[in-house]
Each structure stands twice: as structure tokens, then as C-alpha cells.
Design an enzyme around this catalytic site. Structure first.
Site, PDB file in Angstrom:
ATOM      1  N   ASP A   6       0.720  -1.182   0.061  1.00 11.39           N
ATOM      2  CA  ASP A   6      -0.083   0.091  -0.042  1.00 11.39           C
ATOM      3  C   ASP A   6       0.740   1.210  -0.023  1.00 11.39           C
ATOM      4  O   ASP A   6       0.396   2.231  -0.837  1.00 11.39           O
ATOM      5  CB  ASP A   6      -0.709   0.007   1.198  1.00 11.39           C
ATOM      6  CG  ASP A   6      -1.916  -1.213   1.366  1.00 11.39           C
ATOM      7  OD1 ASP A   6      -1.519  -1.952   0.504  1.00 11.39           O
ATOM      8  OD2 ASP A   6      -2.695  -1.171   2.283  1.00 11.39           O
ATOM      9  N   GLU A  50       1.944  -9.654  11.234  1.00 11.56           N
ATOM     10  CA  GLU A  50       1.590  -9.242   9.778  1.00 11.56           C
ATOM     11  C   GLU A  50       2.864  -8.994   9.116  1.00 11.56           C
ATOM     12  O   GLU A  50       3.126  -9.202   7.646  1.00 11.56           O
ATOM     13  CB  GLU A  50       0.798  -7.784   9.870  1.00 11.56           C
ATOM     14  CG  GLU A  50       0.393  -7.256   8.681  1.00 11.56           C
ATOM     15  CD  GLU A  50      -0.419  -6.140   8.656  1.00 11.56           C
ATOM     16  OE1 GLU A  50      -0.563  -5.544   9.755  1.00 11.56           O
ATOM     17  OE2 GLU A  50      -0.877  -5.693   7.587  1.00 11.56           O
TER      18      GLU A  50
HETATM   19  C1  DGY Z   1      -5.838  -1.427   4.362  1.00 11.20           C
HETATM   20  O1  DGY Z   1      -6.887  -1.267   4.528  1.00 11.20           O
HETATM   21  O2  DGY Z   1      -4.784  -1.279   4.984  1.00 11.20           O
HETATM   22  C2  DGY Z   1      -5.844  -2.566   3.351  1.00 11.20           C
HETATM   23  O3  DGY Z   1      -4.356  -3.042   3.167  1.00 11.20           O
HETATM   24  C3  DGY Z   1      -6.302  -2.200   1.788  1.00 11.20           C
HETATM   25  O4  DGY Z   1      -6.236  -3.444   1.160  1.00 11.20           O
END
Ligand code: DGY
Length: 427
Positions: A167, A397
């Protein structure tokens, strides 16, 4: 913890995050079905519950749209703990979904599930399920070809940083500048109520994420138009390499099923990618980089996605040597491979999401490719590092590449899956 206990802990995480046919990445932070998460989760279930692993992919494809598009989130049920939820996306679909996609790992996962069933002597019981899933995966790959490679270069273009799965990677900073955030308005993030804000994307990045959601919504989620008109269009090196790999795996399944026309079509897609993906090679940095489709500029950033060329099946002596040299240099600079951003980059941050932390799923893909290309020593280093990170710190994660501490959500499904499918297995 001994490996047996870690296996049990990993299985327990998948069970705890199982919502009945699909698995949430993490119950608090990500309470829905995510596309590429599920592809990895299926590989984890395959180690102890074959039927359930196939169900994960089957449920995912129940969210597929008519045009073959496979969304990045399926909102099987609403949950106030996440933002932006289905009302913000407003795709009007049933089930409710987001309007963007994610890296196509499903074909690779499906091939792995199929070969595992064959090895176990259970091919007969799973062949009909393979036959049912294959055309759905193919339709999704066609959607990429028809909507996300407008210049027919053999790359995969993303229209939202969330599509990349990485992201807040720095590759999206410069291409994100033209995004108009003036109409975003007030909103309340939920991610930072679950996690330390230092581990998450910034407010500017979130404003851009939401502006792009508004953009897609305003175009009625017309993917052809979004692909042509979005202010953010980037050839993502991660997505491009993963799609090329996925096309090769889907081709193997097409051959297995005797689908000769589909196999020819996939060979053509692979040939196009092999001919064109060199556009993502950055001659100055001597590495694979994402490239802004709008300006034509290479990002110049060395990220963990830069090392997926082996996984994609690309072989070129000079480029491979340069890639290996980067991996070795980075391996000498950090305790744990593979940081999501080159530690020599001034923007490197040990715990901020995709600007430094190690991601087990990317390690699995990089190591798979390295091993297939004969770079066993480096492949082992990646596996051992991943194994140690999980064994010492838990199923986070992501992980700090310097001291190994967990970053982001805990009891994370895809980290548990990577343990079961790869890191926790004998070499
Ligand atoms: C988030 O909301 O952080 C997710 O990675 C979007 O897919």
C-alpha cells in the site's frame, strides 16, 4: 516454541480467522476476505485440510464480477471496525465488494493445491473442482490483459496503491502527486485505532487512497475508463512479475486439463510479457522498478518486489547478476531478509508497513524464484530468516528487519499460512 507447537499455533490462527468458507487476514484490522491473502491462506490450509483449502479459493471467486474482475476485498458481512467499508466503495454488487483488484496469486495457489492433491493420490476427488475454478481464474487474467495493459507492453498497470498489496511503498509517492484530494472531506480511519500509527500509512497517503476510491465510484467502477483516465496509473513491478508467474502456472493447468485453445492464449500472454517487461528494468539503478505510465518515469526504488524476477521465470545473465548483488548487499546490511525497502534508501523505516518491514509472503515468492533459478544459498537464507522471525516473535503481519520484532497485526493468517506451507517445513 518447538516446530510442532508452531504448526499447531499456525493451524489455530487459521481456524480462529475462519469465518466459514473464507478467512479474514486478522479479525480486528482486516475483518473481511482479502484477495491475495486468501490465495496464500489456501496454501496453508492445504497442509492439513485439503477440502478447506479449495473452499478458500472457491469462496473468493464467488466475489468475481461478470467481466472477470476479481475484487481486492469481499465484504461478506459488514464490520464497523474497518474503513472504508462497503458503503464507501458503493460498487452495487452482491456480495458487496471493493472496486479494485490485487496481485493475482490465485492461479499459483490453485496449481499448488492441484499438485498436492495429485501427490496425495486424490486427483480424482479434486479434478471437477479444478475444472470449475480454471475458467474463472482465466477470466480474471483476461481482465488484466484487456484492462490493465493499455499500451500492450506485457506489464500490469495498477490504478490504486491498494491494488499492489504494498500500500504505502515509496513507488507510489511521485505518481500519487497529481491526485486531487480536495474533495475527500473528513473521515475517521479505523486502522490507527487498532495499530500504532507509526506502523501505518500517513494521512496524505490515506487522502490519496480515498480520492482514488471516489474517482472510481464517480466512474461507476467502469474499469476500462478507470484504466485509461485514472490520475494514478503505474506499471507495478510486483503485480507484473506475479501475473507473469500466474500465467505460467495457469498454462500448466490448461495443459493438464487439455484446454489447448486456452493454453495458446496463455502462451501469447506470456510471450508478450517476456518481450515487454524489460521496460521495468532500471538501467541506472541496475534493478527492477515500478514505472509511472503517465510520465514514463522509473520509480528508481529498490523494494522487495524488485526481487520477484526469478519467481516470474525471467532469466537474463547480466540482470540476474545485478539482482543477486543487490540481494547480497541488502543481506549484509540487515539481520533479516527481505526488507520491503532498501535499507540504504533515505526513506527506509523499520516498522512502517511497506517502507522497511519484512513480509513473509513476499519472502516465500522471492525464495521460490531463487530456488528455481538455482540460487539455493540465498533461498535458504530467506527461508531461515522467515522461520526465525516467526519462531521468535510470533505470527505478525510483518517484521522489523533489524531486530525482528513484529509490526502491524498479530495472529495474521497469511503469516501462519506461510509457516505451514514453507517456512516451518524441512528444507
Ligand atoms: C488496508 O486497509 O490497509 C488494506 O491494506 C487495503 O487493502
Amino acid at each position: 516454541m518447538a516446530d510442532d507447537n508452531l504448526d499447531r499455533a499456525a493451524r489455530n490462527i487459521l481456524h480462529a480467522n475462519d469465518r466459514g468458507g473464507y478467512t479474514v487476514p486478522n479479525g480486528r484490522v482486516y475483518p473481511f476476505q482479502w484477495n491475495w491473502d486468501s490465495a496464500f491462506v489456501a496454501m496453508g490450509f492445504d497442509r492439513f485440510d485439503r477440502n478447506r483449502s479449495w473452499t478458500e479459493l472457491e469462496t473468493l471467486f464467488r466475489g468475481q464480477w461478470e467481466d472477470g474482475f476479481l475484487p481486492h476485498i469481499i465484504f461478506w458481512q459488514d464490520d464497523e471496525g474497518y474503513f472504508p467499508g462497503p458503503a464507501v466503495w458503493a460498487t452495487g454488487t452482491a456480495p458487496a465488494t471493493s472496486g479494485i483488484t490485487q496481485p493475482p496469486v490465485a492461479a499459483t495457489s490453485l496449481r499448488r493445491l492441484w499438485e498436492s492433491a495429485v501427490d496425495a493420490g486424490e486427483a480424482g476427488a479434486y479434478r471437477a473442482r479444478l475444472e470449475a475454478l480454471f475458467p474463472k481464474v482465466l477470466r480474471w487474467h483476461r481482465w488484466f490483459r484487456d484492462n490493465r495493459d493499455p499500451d500492450e507492453r506485457g506489464v500490469a498497470v495498477v490504478v490504486h496503491p491498494w491494488e499492489t498489496g504494498r500500500d504505502n511503498a515509496p513507488e507510489w509517492d511521485a505518481p500519487g502527486e497529481p491526485i486531487d484530494t480536495s474533495q475527500v472531506g473528513d473521515y475517521v480511519r479505523r486502522d490507527t485505532s487498532h495499530l500504532d500509527a507509526k506502523m501505518r500509512p500517513t494521512k496524505l497517503e490515506y487522502d490519496r487512497y480515498l480520492a482514488l476510491v471516489q474517482f472510481g465510484r464517480d466512474l461507476g467502477w467502469d474499469h476500462a475508463r478507470i484504466g485509461r483516465e485514472s490520475p494514478f496509473r503505474v506499471a507495478d513491478v510486483g503485480m507484473s512479475m506475479i501475473l507473469l508467474r500466474a500465467n505460467r502456472d495457469l498454462l500448466a493447468l490448461a495443459e493438464e486439463l487439455g484446454r489447448t485453445e486456452d493454453a495458446d492464449e496463455l502462451r501469447a500472454s506470456i510471450a508478450r510479457a517476456e518481450a515487454g517487461i524489460g521496460w521495468l528494468w532500471d538501467e541506472t539503478r541496475q534493478t527492477w522498478c515500478s514505472r509511472d505510465l503517465v510520465t514514463g518515469r522509473s520509480s528508481g526504488f529498490i523494494t522487495n518486489a524488485s526481487f520477484l524476477s526469478f519467481y516470474a521465470g525471467l532469466r537474463d545473465q547480466a540482470r540476474d547478476q545485478a539482482t543477486i548483488a543487490h540481494i547480497e548487499r541488502i543481506g549484509a546490511a540487515v539481520r533479516y531478509l527481505m526488507p520491503s525497502l532498501d535499507p540504504e534508501d533515505p526513506g527506509f523505516q523499520m516498522i512502517r508497513y511497506w517502507r522497511g518491514p519484512v513480509w513473509a509472503v513476499v519472502n516465500l515468492m522471492i525464495a521460490t524464484g531463487l530456488s528455481e533459478a538455482g540460487h539455493e544459498t540465498l533461498a535458504h537464507r530467506l527461508r531461515d530468516d522467515t522461520r526465525t522471525l516467526i519462531a521468535r516473535n510470533g505470527f505478525y503481519e510483518a517484521f522489523n528487519p533489524i531486530d525482528g520484532t513484529g509490526s502491524g497485526g498479530d495472529d495474521f493468517s497469511w503469516t501462519a499460512a506461510v509457516w505451514l506451507a514453507w517456512a516451518g517445513r524441512d528444507a
